[in-house]
Motif scaffolding. Sequence first.
Motif, PDB file in Angstrom:
ATOM      1  N   ASN A   1     -50.753 -17.648  49.549  1.00 52.68           N
ATOM      2  CA  ASN A   1     -51.277 -16.806  50.351  1.00 52.68           C
ATOM      3  C   ASN A   1     -50.858 -15.924  49.557  1.00 52.68           C
ATOM      4  O   ASN A   1     -49.989 -15.839  48.528  1.00 52.68           O
ATOM      5  CB  ASN A   1     -50.305 -16.368  51.948  1.00 52.68           C
ATOM      6  CG  ASN A   1     -49.565 -16.468  51.208  1.00 52.68           C
ATOM      7  OD1 ASN A   1     -49.390 -15.589  51.306  1.00 52.68           O
ATOM      8  ND2 ASN A   1     -49.377 -17.295  52.962  1.00 52.68           N
TER       9      ASN A   1
ATOM     10  N   GLU B   1     -49.012 -13.392  50.182  1.00 53.77           N
ATOM     11  CA  GLU B   1     -46.915 -13.008  49.819  1.00 53.77           C
ATOM     12  C   GLU B   1     -46.672 -14.055  48.860  1.00 53.77           C
ATOM     13  O   GLU B   1     -45.074 -13.454  48.416  1.00 53.77           O
ATOM     14  CB  GLU B   1     -46.746 -13.193  51.256  1.00 53.77           C
ATOM     15  CG  GLU B   1     -46.919 -11.605  51.999  1.00 53.77           C
ATOM     16  CD  GLU B   1     -47.946 -12.382  52.793  1.00 53.77           C
ATOM     17  OE1 GLU B   1     -49.248 -13.062  53.022  1.00 53.77           O
ATOM     18  OE2 GLU B   1     -48.460 -11.214  53.156  1.00 53.77           O
ATOM     19  N   GLU B   2     -46.974 -15.763  49.262  1.00 52.77           N
ATOM     20  CA  GLU B   2     -46.565 -16.200  47.915  1.00 52.77           C
ATOM     21  C   GLU B   2     -45.839 -15.810  46.726  1.00 52.77           C
ATOM     22  O   GLU B   2     -46.269 -15.881  45.536  1.00 52.77           O
ATOM     23  CB  GLU B   2     -47.374 -17.967  48.410  1.00 52.77           C
ATOM     24  CG  GLU B   2     -46.714 -17.909  49.572  1.00 52.77           C
ATOM     25  CD  GLU B   2     -47.677 -18.995  50.444  1.00 52.77           C
ATOM     26  OE1 GLU B   2     -46.781 -20.008  50.792  1.00 52.77           O
ATOM     27  OE2 GLU B   2     -48.465 -19.783  49.781  1.00 52.77           O
TER      28      GLU B   2
ATOM     29  N   TYR C   1     -35.469 -12.381  50.942  1.00 51.21           N
ATOM     30  CA  TYR C   1     -37.002 -12.999  52.029  1.00 51.21           C
ATOM     31  C   TYR C   1     -36.874 -13.888  52.490  1.00 51.21           C
ATOM     32  O   TYR C   1     -37.296 -14.756  54.251  1.00 51.21           O
ATOM     33  CB  TYR C   1     -37.818 -12.894  50.852  1.00 51.21           C
ATOM     34  CG  TYR C   1     -39.332 -12.930  50.612  1.00 51.21           C
ATOM     35  CD1 TYR C   1     -39.942 -11.628  51.887  1.00 51.21           C
ATOM     36  CD2 TYR C   1     -40.202 -13.888  50.940  1.00 51.21           C
ATOM     37  CE1 TYR C   1     -41.130 -11.965  52.195  1.00 51.21           C
ATOM     38  CE2 TYR C   1     -41.203 -14.031  51.931  1.00 51.21           C
ATOM     39  CZ  TYR C   1     -41.754 -12.687  52.497  1.00 51.21           C
ATOM     40  OH  TYR C   1     -42.949 -12.863  52.409  1.00 51.21           O
ATOM     41  N   ILE C   2     -36.456 -15.713  52.262  1.00 52.63           N
ATOM     42  CA  ILE C   2     -37.139 -16.669  52.587  1.00 52.63           C
ATOM     43  C   ILE C   2     -35.749 -16.319  53.893  1.00 52.63           C
ATOM     44  O   ILE C   2     -36.666 -17.858  54.086  1.00 52.63           O
ATOM     45  CB  ILE C   2     -36.779 -17.608  51.265  1.00 52.63           C
ATOM     46  CG1 ILE C   2     -37.399 -18.049  50.261  1.00 52.63           C
ATOM     47  CG2 ILE C   2     -36.848 -19.170  52.144  1.00 52.63           C
ATOM     48  CD1 ILE C   2     -37.555 -18.344  48.617  1.00 52.63           C
ATOM     49  N   SER C   3     -34.816 -16.275  53.397  1.00 53.61           N
ATOM     50  CA  SER C   3     -34.266 -16.453  55.129  1.00 53.61           C
ATOM     51  C   SER C   3     -34.595 -16.101  56.043  1.00 53.61           C
ATOM     52  O   SER C   3     -34.425 -16.571  57.269  1.00 53.61           O
ATOM     53  CB  SER C   3     -32.486 -16.147  54.228  1.00 53.61           C
ATOM     54  OG  SER C   3     -32.383 -16.443  53.600  1.00 53.61           O
ATOM     55  N   ILE C   4     -35.381 -14.997  56.222  1.00 50.69           N
ATOM     56  CA  ILE C   4     -35.854 -14.374  56.723  1.00 50.69           C
ATOM     57  C   ILE C   4     -36.927 -14.872  57.467  1.00 50.69           C
ATOM     58  O   ILE C   4     -37.205 -15.145  58.873  1.00 50.69           O
ATOM     59  CB  ILE C   4     -36.726 -12.795  57.014  1.00 50.69           C
ATOM     60  CG1 ILE C   4     -35.306 -12.050  56.595  1.00 50.69           C
ATOM     61  CG2 ILE C   4     -37.104 -12.561  57.821  1.00 50.69           C
ATOM     62  CD1 ILE C   4     -35.703 -10.864  55.659  1.00 50.69           C
ATOM     63  N   HIS C   5     -37.339 -15.350  56.862  1.00 48.44           N
ATOM     64  CA  HIS C   5     -39.173 -16.370  57.579  1.00 48.44           C
ATOM     65  C   HIS C   5     -38.727 -18.061  57.415  1.00 48.44           C
ATOM     66  O   HIS C   5     -39.659 -18.020  58.062  1.00 48.44           O
ATOM     67  CB  HIS C   5     -40.316 -15.448  56.207  1.00 48.44           C
ATOM     68  CG  HIS C   5     -40.740 -14.978  55.908  1.00 48.44           C
ATOM     69  ND1 HIS C   5     -39.943 -14.109  55.266  1.00 48.44           N
ATOM     70  CD2 HIS C   5     -41.923 -14.768  56.130  1.00 48.44           C
ATOM     71  CE1 HIS C   5     -40.918 -12.952  55.199  1.00 48.44           C
ATOM     72  NE2 HIS C   5     -41.609 -13.390  56.018  1.00 48.44           N
ATOM     73  N   GLU C   6     -37.599 -18.654  56.492  1.00 45.83           N
ATOM     74  CA  GLU C   6     -37.441 -19.939  56.724  1.00 45.83           C
ATOM     75  C   GLU C   6     -35.558 -19.524  57.999  1.00 45.83           C
ATOM     76  O   GLU C   6     -35.465 -19.725  58.832  1.00 45.83           O
ATOM     77  CB  GLU C   6     -37.782 -20.576  56.025  1.00 45.83           C
ATOM     78  CG  GLU C   6     -39.412 -21.057  55.588  1.00 45.83           C
ATOM     79  CD  GLU C   6     -39.328 -21.732  54.588  1.00 45.83           C
ATOM     80  OE1 GLU C   6     -38.713 -23.090  54.188  1.00 45.83           O
ATOM     81  OE2 GLU C   6     -39.740 -21.374  53.761  1.00 45.83           O
ATOM     82  N   SER C   7     -35.074 -20.215  57.019  1.00 44.99           N
ATOM     83  CA  SER C   7     -33.914 -20.215  57.064  1.00 44.99           C
ATOM     84  C   SER C   7     -32.823 -19.611  56.168  1.00 44.99           C
ATOM     85  O   SER C   7     -33.279 -19.887  54.941  1.00 44.99           O
ATOM     86  CB  SER C   7     -33.392 -21.262  57.760  1.00 44.99           C
ATOM     87  OG  SER C   7     -33.239 -22.346  57.203  1.00 44.99           O
TER      88      SER C   7
ATOM     89  N   ALA D   1     -34.137 -21.493  52.379  1.00 40.78           N
ATOM     90  CA  ALA D   1     -33.365 -20.384  50.948  1.00 40.78           C
ATOM     91  C   ALA D   1     -31.844 -21.070  49.698  1.00 40.78           C
ATOM     92  O   ALA D   1     -31.999 -21.139  48.583  1.00 40.78           O
ATOM     93  CB  ALA D   1     -33.121 -19.105  51.503  1.00 40.78           C
TER      94      ALA D   1
END
Length: 267
Positions: A56, A58-59, A131-137, A141
């Motif tokens: 997408n 963002e990716e 960014y990855i931490s916000i959306h996953e953990s 990340a």
Amino acid sequence: MSKGIAYYRFFLKGEAKYRINFISYLLSGFIQLMAILFIWKLVYANSASGVIEGLNYEEIILYTIISTIATQFMLLDNDFQVAGDIQEGNLSYELVRPVSYITKLFFQGLARSTTSILLVGIPAIIGVVAYISIHESFGVALSRCLLFIVIISFSVGLMFCVNLLFGYSAFYLNYSWGFLLFKGTFIQLLSGALFPLAMLPSPLREIFLKTPFQYMTYFPTMVFLGKLSTQEIMTNLVMEISWLIVFILLCLAFWRHAIKNITINGG
């Protein structure tokens, strides 16, 4: 190793002196990055689903940033150094030094890429991890980041060997600069630095994914994005190490052949 580190420190100090050149490089890189992001924005604005080949908007932004990070590790420039030493006659002096010429080239290239990594790569990595931490953990990340660094370490070795092989072309060509410039653009295309290889037509994509160049940018970037399974990561990592061994052997073979038939212009 101690001599190599001494070379590294020497060349690193040299890189720090040319601040204007480095600032100019950063500005040109920033403008190029912004242009690429603008193009992707237009591409995704005309996509009905908002997803292209599994990525997408963002990716694809993350892909562009991470591939830029990977590129900072690849700024070794040892191909032009080899060609210059051969064609200017400096190689004759390098061969009688008490330090391996290849060792000198490696640490010189490492010093060149270090400044880019420190000023561009590390801040960008921190941003991607955040960014990855916000959306996953944060754990996910961090694990992807560490795996990215491990993979990119092998990629640096692979890039160094590829540069050496192309630099050796100066043994056989009277003028190799145009050839090396073409090589740079060619590798950018095949490595996935310009765009994800997943977006290529299937037959062409399969060909590109079988080359060693995808391991310089595309493979580590997709790992950082979390787009590959554990099995795919392990398989590709084994292939990358295998390619690295092949290129090391090729570099040794070409060096031994070329050094026996060397003709140094001006030497």
